[in-house]
Design an enzyme around this catalytic site. Sequence first.
Site, PDB file in Angstrom:
ATOM      1  N   GLY A 145     124.784  80.548  11.104  1.00 40.97           N
ATOM      2  CA  GLY A 145     123.340  80.475  11.033  1.00 40.97           C
ATOM      3  C   GLY A 145     122.971  79.083  10.569  1.00 40.97           C
ATOM      4  O   GLY A 145     122.706  78.182  11.347  1.00 40.97           O
TER       5      GLY A 145
ATOM      6  N   THR B 263     116.637  80.658   4.987  1.00 38.06           N
ATOM      7  CA  THR B 263     116.399  81.539   3.841  1.00 38.06           C
ATOM      8  C   THR B 263     115.813  80.751   2.670  1.00 38.06           C
ATOM      9  O   THR B 263     115.867  79.522   2.624  1.00 38.06           O
ATOM     10  CB  THR B 263     117.704  82.200   3.380  1.00 38.06           C
TER      11      THR B 263
ATOM     12  N   GLY C 104      99.568 102.492  -5.709  1.00 35.18           N
ATOM     13  CA  GLY C 104     100.267 103.538  -6.449  1.00 35.18           C
ATOM     14  C   GLY C 104     101.148 104.370  -5.532  1.00 35.18           C
ATOM     15  O   GLY C 104     101.784 103.849  -4.620  1.00 35.18           O
TER      16      GLY C 104
ATOM     17  N   ILE D  90     117.753  86.221  18.250  1.00 34.33           N
ATOM     18  CA  ILE D  90     116.884  85.248  18.917  1.00 34.33           C
ATOM     19  C   ILE D  90     115.538  85.897  19.270  1.00 34.33           C
ATOM     20  O   ILE D  90     115.467  86.773  20.129  1.00 34.33           O
ATOM     21  CB  ILE D  90     117.564  84.672  20.175  1.00 34.33           C
TER      22      ILE D  90
ATOM     23  N   LEU E  42     119.640  78.973  18.322  1.00 36.83           N
ATOM     24  CA  LEU E  42     120.468  78.245  17.363  1.00 36.83           C
ATOM     25  C   LEU E  42     121.474  79.158  16.679  1.00 36.83           C
ATOM     26  O   LEU E  42     122.683  78.916  16.695  1.00 36.83           O
ATOM     27  CB  LEU E  42     119.578  77.549  16.319  1.00 36.83           C
TER      28      LEU E  42
ATOM     29  N   GLU F  33     113.933  81.102   9.837  1.00 37.11           N
ATOM     30  CA  GLU F  33     113.686  79.650   9.781  1.00 37.11           C
ATOM     31  C   GLU F  33     114.264  79.026   8.509  1.00 37.11           C
ATOM     32  O   GLU F  33     113.777  78.022   8.008  1.00 37.11           O
ATOM     33  CB  GLU F  33     112.186  79.315   9.879  1.00 37.11           C
TER      34      GLU F  33
ATOM     35  N   PRO G 190     126.598  84.701  15.888  1.00 38.72           N
ATOM     36  CA  PRO G 190     127.193  85.730  15.040  1.00 38.72           C
ATOM     37  C   PRO G 190     127.935  85.168  13.837  1.00 38.72           C
ATOM     38  O   PRO G 190     127.941  85.779  12.766  1.00 38.72           O
ATOM     39  CB  PRO G 190     128.153  86.455  16.001  1.00 38.72           C
TER      40      PRO G 190
END
Length: 397
Positions: free
Chosen positions: A137, A374, A348, A163, A131, A372, A134
């Site tokens: 999204g 944001t 720590g 992908i 899906l 999947e 570049p």
Amino acid sequence: MSNRGQQNSGMDSETFDAFIEQLRRYVRERLIPAEEDVIANDAIPDDILAEMREMGLFGITIPEEFGGAGMSISQYIETVKQISYAAPAYRSTMSINVGMTGSAIKNFGTKEQKDFWLPRIASGEIACFGLTEPGSGSDSAAMQTMAVRDGNGYKLTGTKRYITNSPHAKIGLIMARTSKEALPKNAHVSAFIVDMTSPGISIGKPDKKMGQSGAHIADIIMEDVKIPGDALVGGEEGRGFQIAMQSLDNGRLSVAAMGVGMGRRILDTAIRYATERKAFGEPIANFQLIQAMLADSEAELYAAECMIADACARADRGEVILRKAAAAKLFATETCGRVADRCVQVYGGAGYLAEYPAERFFRDARILRIYEGTSQIMQLQIAKHLLREFEREGAVW
């Protein structure tokens, strides 16, 4: 899934409970001990992949008639939660088969597509879901990959980015434009089942990542890839966005379950360290501020588990769960991030060192709030559907 009216009772409870108990032992006795090998070689060992196939993990949601286990959504997500107690590469390798590519073909494919592809997916042929690009999204209108009519078939041209499983995939579910215009909304996107060995497909070099060793992502580059007309999912153009979004419900519940499974492992590790590490002559687990971090982690993980269970039960009843899946994914993955951060704090200074697991957990958990969808996209999805329901039904005072 999000298909209204499709109910799924899944495996009988006794068989499923026995499977989960077997899987719990396998995770702790086999997968966790192999994690160092996975990290060192950035790959799951071939013998473990063969074992996962033999256990049927690549076909748990595929109907039995096609060689799968026919699990309900609730059972599938519980399986994901259990396997996510180990390194994330294990879940990543199987999840696209059972949660996204497999579910899309199962829910939207023609009979011929199901008969041909689902047995291959259930047998463990690695699948990918194409899906993201570049330049696009979450914005489907910006999708550039084109599927142009070519005789009785199509030619695919374009690039997909980030992908999962693409370096190893034999089967791909690829989203592409079949129209230059995005109107009516998202009707320009269609879904295609693609043999990833087809001429014209090349895979980019796997990307170096912050964490999640052994799970691979890479570009898929398609140059005039000829595919037959029956590669079009459901035999109908313009349904790609709907297919993608409903498949993403599965993906989001899977990532939510991953957040809980991973979070449980992180919390257990923090508890063990707190009982062993001493300061001022006693275990740091005796210190109330350490206890507060452990308690907050438990409360949030329990809340996430309840949200996921409710969303899965609704899905099994055939309800539309887009908003519920988004809410569960948002909360569970943000929770996992907070649990991982607290684990580093409990450790720590040692938590900042690569020789201790807290550092790896922190890196591995970070992607959950991104893929999947944001956290910000989840917020927008939730708000959009709340406002839509308000406008449709009016305020109830």
